[in-house]
Structure formats: structure tokens, C-alpha cells
Design an enzyme around this catalytic site. Structure first.
Site, PDB file in Angstrom:
ATOM      1  N   ASP A  84       0.905  -1.157  -0.056  1.00 27.48           N
ATOM      2  CA  ASP A  84       0.092   0.024  -0.118  1.00 27.48           C
ATOM      3  C   ASP A  84       0.937   1.251  -0.095  1.00 27.48           C
ATOM      4  O   ASP A  84       1.940   1.247   0.254  1.00 27.48           O
ATOM      5  CB  ASP A  84      -0.795  -0.297   1.267  1.00 27.48           C
ATOM      6  CG  ASP A  84      -0.411   0.069   2.565  1.00 27.48           C
ATOM      7  OD1 ASP A  84       0.901  -0.671   2.674  1.00 27.48           O
ATOM      8  OD2 ASP A  84      -0.881   0.326   3.490  1.00 27.48           O
ATOM      9  N   GLU A 142      -0.582  -2.007   5.121  1.00 28.89           N
ATOM     10  CA  GLU A 142       0.156  -2.081   6.396  1.00 28.89           C
ATOM     11  C   GLU A 142      -0.075  -0.652   6.866  1.00 28.89           C
ATOM     12  O   GLU A 142       0.301  -0.761   8.261  1.00 28.89           O
ATOM     13  CB  GLU A 142       1.610  -2.157   6.001  1.00 28.89           C
ATOM     14  CG  GLU A 142       2.409  -2.448   7.245  1.00 28.89           C
ATOM     15  CD  GLU A 142       2.954  -1.136   7.963  1.00 28.89           C
ATOM     16  OE1 GLU A 142       3.219  -1.066   9.040  1.00 28.89           O
ATOM     17  OE2 GLU A 142       3.192   0.018   6.943  1.00 28.89           O
ATOM     18  N   GLU A 143      -0.146   0.419   6.358  1.00 27.35           N
ATOM     19  CA  GLU A 143      -0.401   1.894   6.839  1.00 27.35           C
ATOM     20  C   GLU A 143      -1.218   2.148   7.951  1.00 27.35           C
ATOM     21  O   GLU A 143      -1.368   2.961   8.565  1.00 27.35           O
ATOM     22  CB  GLU A 143      -0.029   2.627   5.887  1.00 27.35           C
ATOM     23  CG  GLU A 143       1.288   2.545   4.958  1.00 27.35           C
ATOM     24  CD  GLU A 143       2.532   2.763   5.769  1.00 27.35           C
ATOM     25  OE1 GLU A 143       2.443   3.385   6.742  1.00 27.35           O
ATOM     26  OE2 GLU A 143       3.630   3.052   5.224  1.00 27.35           O
TER      27      GLU A 143
END
Length: 398
Positions: A84, A142-143
């Protein structure tokens, strides 16, 4: 260096240009967390027709699993890369800069996915010589909490898996360095949003108002005492107020202020201390000033803990591989950011390690910066490093 490793490294070197081209494609076409539709499709299309098993839409999102079954029975290892991007306007001036306004690969996940795709492709070509099973986890989101790892684990991505490995390329670490740390390697995190509600008024008559600007300012200062007076000096914690929204007119006492920020800790036991003290300070100050508040305090990513034996295995594999592009293999100590790889590490013995991406003599920018940049030579180093660890694990275990 054994024959199988030589074959793998030769394939990776021959495909380095492809690795860079894939990375640049992702960099030009970034997608935000939980919205990586085209990125996921590109990854899935890459594996179409290859001698592997591919599962898509894992975890109710865009996760992808690729399984490589070796020619002989053996252990099962998962290797993970995220894909991402971030809500940042790119300012690098690169010829392959983001084509999407306000979205940028400013953390290196484009590089993670590119090296992993080429490494996986090469391992597929050598699968009959492999002992055991490799599961490649292409992970979205992930963020942004709750993070893509959590959903993928709940969907069974670690079923039948013994250990997990991951790499992050690092823009502030020298190109040619590969770094590792056993134990707690990344901080755990919490985020918060506080809305303080008081009573507005005219600046000339403060006695008739309950001033949220003053109350919030007291809170910003007082909350820092959590770290300085409630946390062991040999422990690690931070409490950051990243946003103070109290804009108004010069002669008006604001009736409402919104604060947002985050907490980082290196021990899960510290998490509870910080949250308890945070709540006590907030409640006490609001009572003192006669105002009310709304609090959204969310604990998300755990502390990422590298398994001692798995990390020692990775370090041994790297040292024995004698990868010519690597200048140093270093025990780097814990790192202050947070990572949702921590969820994998909670479930299986794991190692998350680092590949330097800053070329000496070039500008240096941190992750999540509009000018974030990685030297693309780090991609081959990452692929060879992970490849060496995979082959060592499959042949000798932990």
C-alpha cells in the site's frame, strides 16, 4: 555458497531490470490502504500460468497468497511484502513519479513488492530442488489500522506455517548494509483523538467562559509527564500531540478544541501504564476547568518482537551467503516506528530485518516524506538477502 544459491542469485541478477521496472510501475500507480485494487490485480496477473498456487482476496481485502511446493517434503516458511501507499503529494521530481495526486509510495512498499515478485518467480523456477513449502504473503494495508496483516491472519494465511520472515528497505540506512535485531525490534502503537468541550465567550470576559484553549494547552504539557515521571528511564515510550485544532478569532474564547496524536511503546506492559495515566490526566484537567470531553483511544499494532533463534538463523544465512553487494551485516538495535508485521510475529517465530537504501552523497529523506527516495540497487540486495535466508531455512531450519 552452494550450487542452489548460485542458481538463485544468477536468476535474480538476470531479472534485476524487471525488478526495477515493476517497482517503477507501482511507484507511478500508488493506491491507498484497503483500496489497492489495481495493484492486487497486477500482482495476481504476474503469477498467472506459473507453477504455483495463488489465492486472492484474502482477509476480505486485496491480500494475495502464493504457495511454492518444493520437490521434497520439509518445513513451511512464509515471507511477506506489503504493497500500500500513503496519502502524500510526491515532490521527488522522478521521471516515474506518482500519477495520482495526493498519493505516493513514500515508505518503500513498491520496492518490497517488486523484489518479492522477482524472488518468488525465481524460486518457482527452482522449486524441484527445494525442500519444504514457501508461502509468499503479498499484504495490503500496512499503513492504516487495523492493518492488512490482522485480517489475513484471521483468514488463515499462517495455517500450516512454521516461521515468517520480512524485510523493510530503509531510506536512512546506508546502501549495502543489512541490519537485524533480536527481540523487540519495532514499537507498539496507540492513537487517540480528544474533543474538549467548554463554554465559549468574548475575550474581554473570560470569567463567563470555560476556555478549552487553556485547558488543552495544560493537557499538552501535562501529558508529557507520563514519559518523564511514570515510565522507567530504561524503558521506551513517546506521547505525541500531532494535531491541535483550536483555530478561531483573536477576541473569541473557543468552546471546543480537538487534539490528535499517538503513543509508542517498546513493551506491552508499558502500554497499560501510558493509557491509565493519559486518562487520569485528561479527566483531571477537564474537571479542573469545568469542561467535558470525548476520547477515542485505540490500541492497534503490537510491539514487533523478533524471535531470537529465527533472527540468529537469518544473520548466519546472510554471513554465509557472502553476497557481494552487501558491505556490512549489522546488529542495529530496536527501531522506533511501528509495523503490522508484529501480528505475524505474535503468531509464529519470526524475523523482520532491514536493507539500507541510501546511497552516499545523495539527499536523505525519512519515510513518509514527500521527497522520500530509495536507491534501486537496494532491491537486488533485498532479493538476495531474503533468498539466502529462505534457502538456509529450508535446508537447515532454525
Amino acid at each position: 555458497m552452494n550450487d542452489l544459491q548460485k542458481q538463485l542469485f544468477t536468476k535474480l541478477q538476470q531479472k534485476e531490470a524487471d525488478m526495477i521496472a515493476i517497482r517503477r510501475h507501482f511507484h507511478e500507480n500508488p493506491e491507498l490502504s484497503f483500496h489497492e485494487t489495481k495493484t492486487a490485480q497486477y500482482i495476481a496477473d504476474f503469477y498467472a500460468g506459473k507453477d504455483c498456487t495463488v489465492q486472492t482476496n484474502i482477509g476480505g481485502g486485496h491480500g494475495i497468497l502464493v504457495d511454492i511446493q518444493g520437490g521434497k517434503e520439509g518445513p513451511s516458511l512464509a515471507i511477506r511484502a506489503d504493497f500500500d501507499a500513503l496519502p502524500i503529494q510526491e515532490d521527488t521530481g522522478l521521471p516515474f513519479s506518482s500519477k495520482t495526486a495526493g498519493v505516493m509510495h513514500a515508505c518503500g512498499h513498491d520496492g518490497h513488492t517488486a523484489y518479492m515478485m522477482i524472488l518468488t518467480d525465481s524460486l518457482i523456477e527452482l522449486k524441484e530442488q527445494l525442500t519444504g513449502t514457501i508461502r509468499v504473503i503479498h499484504q495490503p494495508a500496512e499503513e492504516v489500522p487495523p492493518g492488512g496483516a490482522k485480517g489475513m491472519i484471521e483468514a488463515g494465511c499462517l495455517d500450516g506455517i512454521d516461521h515468517v520472515l520480512g524485510i523493510h528497505v530503509m531510506s536512512l540506512m546506508p546502501l549495502g548494509d543489512v541490519l537485524y535485531h533480536p527481540g523487540s525490534v519495532h514499537t507498539g502503537r496507540a492513537t487517540f483523538k480528544v474533543i474538549m468541550q467548554g463554554k465559549g465567550g468574548h475575550g474581554s470576559t473570560p470569567q463567563d467562559a470555560n476556555d478549552t484553549i487553556v485547558a488543552a494547552s495544560q493537557f499538552v504539557t501535562a501529558v508529557q509527564t507520563i514519559v518523564s515521571r511514570r515510565i522507567d528511564p530504561f524503558d521506551t515510550a513517546t506521547v505525541t500531540i500531532g494535531s491541535f485544532d483550536g483555530k478561531g478569532s483573536a477576541n473569541v474564547i473557543k468552546d471546543s478544541v480537538t487534539l490528535e496524536g499517538d503513543v509508542r511503546i517498546m513493551k506491552e506492559t508499558t502500554r497499560a501504564i501510558v493509557e491509565k495515566e493519559f486518562n487520569q490526566i485528561l479527566d483531571g484537567i477537564c474537571r479542573t476547568f469545568g469542561i467535558s470531553y470525548e476520547l477515542d483511544y485505540a490500541n492497534d499494532y503490537p510491539v514487533c518482537v523478533n524471535d531470537q533463534k529465527t533472527t540468529e538463523m537469518v544473520a548466519q544465512a546472510l554471513n554465509e551467503a557472502q553476497i557481494p553487494e552487501i558491505k556490512q551485516i549489522i546488529e542495529c538495535g530496536p527501531q522506533t516506528p511501528s509495523e503490522d508485521f508484529a501480528y505475524y510475529a505474535k503468531e509464529r517465530p519470526s524475523c523482520f530485518f532491514f536493507v539500507g537504501a541510501h546511497k552516499e552523497g545523495t539527499p536523505m529523506y525519512p519515510h513518509h516524506h514527500p521527497k522520500f527516495y530509495i536507491d534501486e540497487d537496494c532491491l537486488l540486495i533485498a532479493a538476495k538477502s531474503m533468498g539466502a535466508a529462505v534457502l538456509h531455512y529450508l535446508s537447515e531450519g532454525v
